[in-house]
Design a protein around this motif. Sequence first.
Motif, short mmCIF file in Angstrom:
data_model
loop_
_atom_site.label_atom_id
_atom_site.label_comp_id
_atom_site.label_asym_id
_atom_site.label_seq_id
_atom_site.Cartn_x
_atom_site.Cartn_y
_atom_site.Cartn_z
N ALA A 191 0.83 -1.21 0.00
CA ALA A 191 0.00 0.00 0.00
C ALA A 191 0.86 1.26 0.00
O ALA A 191 0.53 2.26 -0.64
CB ALA A 191 -0.95 -0.02 1.20
N PHE B 193 -5.24 1.93 0.05
CA PHE B 193 -5.12 0.67 -0.69
C PHE B 193 -5.46 -0.55 0.15
O PHE B 193 -5.27 -1.67 -0.30
CB PHE B 193 -3.71 0.52 -1.25
CG PHE B 193 -3.42 1.45 -2.38
CD1 PHE B 193 -3.93 1.21 -3.65
CD2 PHE B 193 -2.65 2.57 -2.18
CE1 PHE B 193 -3.68 2.07 -4.69
CE2 PHE B 193 -2.38 3.44 -3.23
CZ PHE B 193 -2.90 3.18 -4.49
N LEU B 194 -5.90 -0.35 1.40
CA LEU B 194 -6.20 -1.47 2.28
C LEU B 194 -7.70 -1.56 2.53
O LEU B 194 -8.38 -0.54 2.67
CB LEU B 194 -5.47 -1.30 3.61
CG LEU B 194 -3.95 -1.22 3.53
CD1 LEU B 194 -3.35 -0.92 4.90
CD2 LEU B 194 -3.36 -2.49 2.96
N LEU C 111 -4.48 -5.79 1.21
CA LEU C 111 -4.36 -5.00 -0.01
C LEU C 111 -5.57 -5.22 -0.90
O LEU C 111 -6.00 -6.36 -1.11
CB LEU C 111 -3.09 -5.42 -0.75
CG LEU C 111 -2.56 -4.48 -1.81
CD1 LEU C 111 -2.18 -3.14 -1.21
CD2 LEU C 111 -1.36 -5.09 -2.50
#
Length: 121
Positions: free
Chosen positions: A28, A44-45, A51
Amino acid sequence: MQQELDSIIGTDRLVSLEDKPKLDYTMAVINIFPDPYKFDPTRFLDKNGHLKKIDEFIPFSVGKRQCLGEGLARMELFLFITNIFNQFKIDIIPTKPPSMIKQAGGTVAPEPFVCRIKKRY
């Protein structure tokens, strides 16, 4: 990122490609986008800290014009960043922070800056 590297990799070996699926937060950090001027790897998580795929993130283009070297570039980027941050602590110098101003040329590059690099172990 260094906490994740410490807990999964430790200090006795280098990071390898086999480690990539276990390093969600680190990936991320590597993928920062959208709002690239704000450091927020959590974008991005997912809610479980894993992820997630973001369809708009296409730094290597798509379709017929997709970069043929994408796989190699992503592999090198992962190995370079993870091994540097697993072995070294990198700090800014508060009186001389890096600038977000870009210098155009053959490639886009940051303005020159100074940082402090210290071996972690």
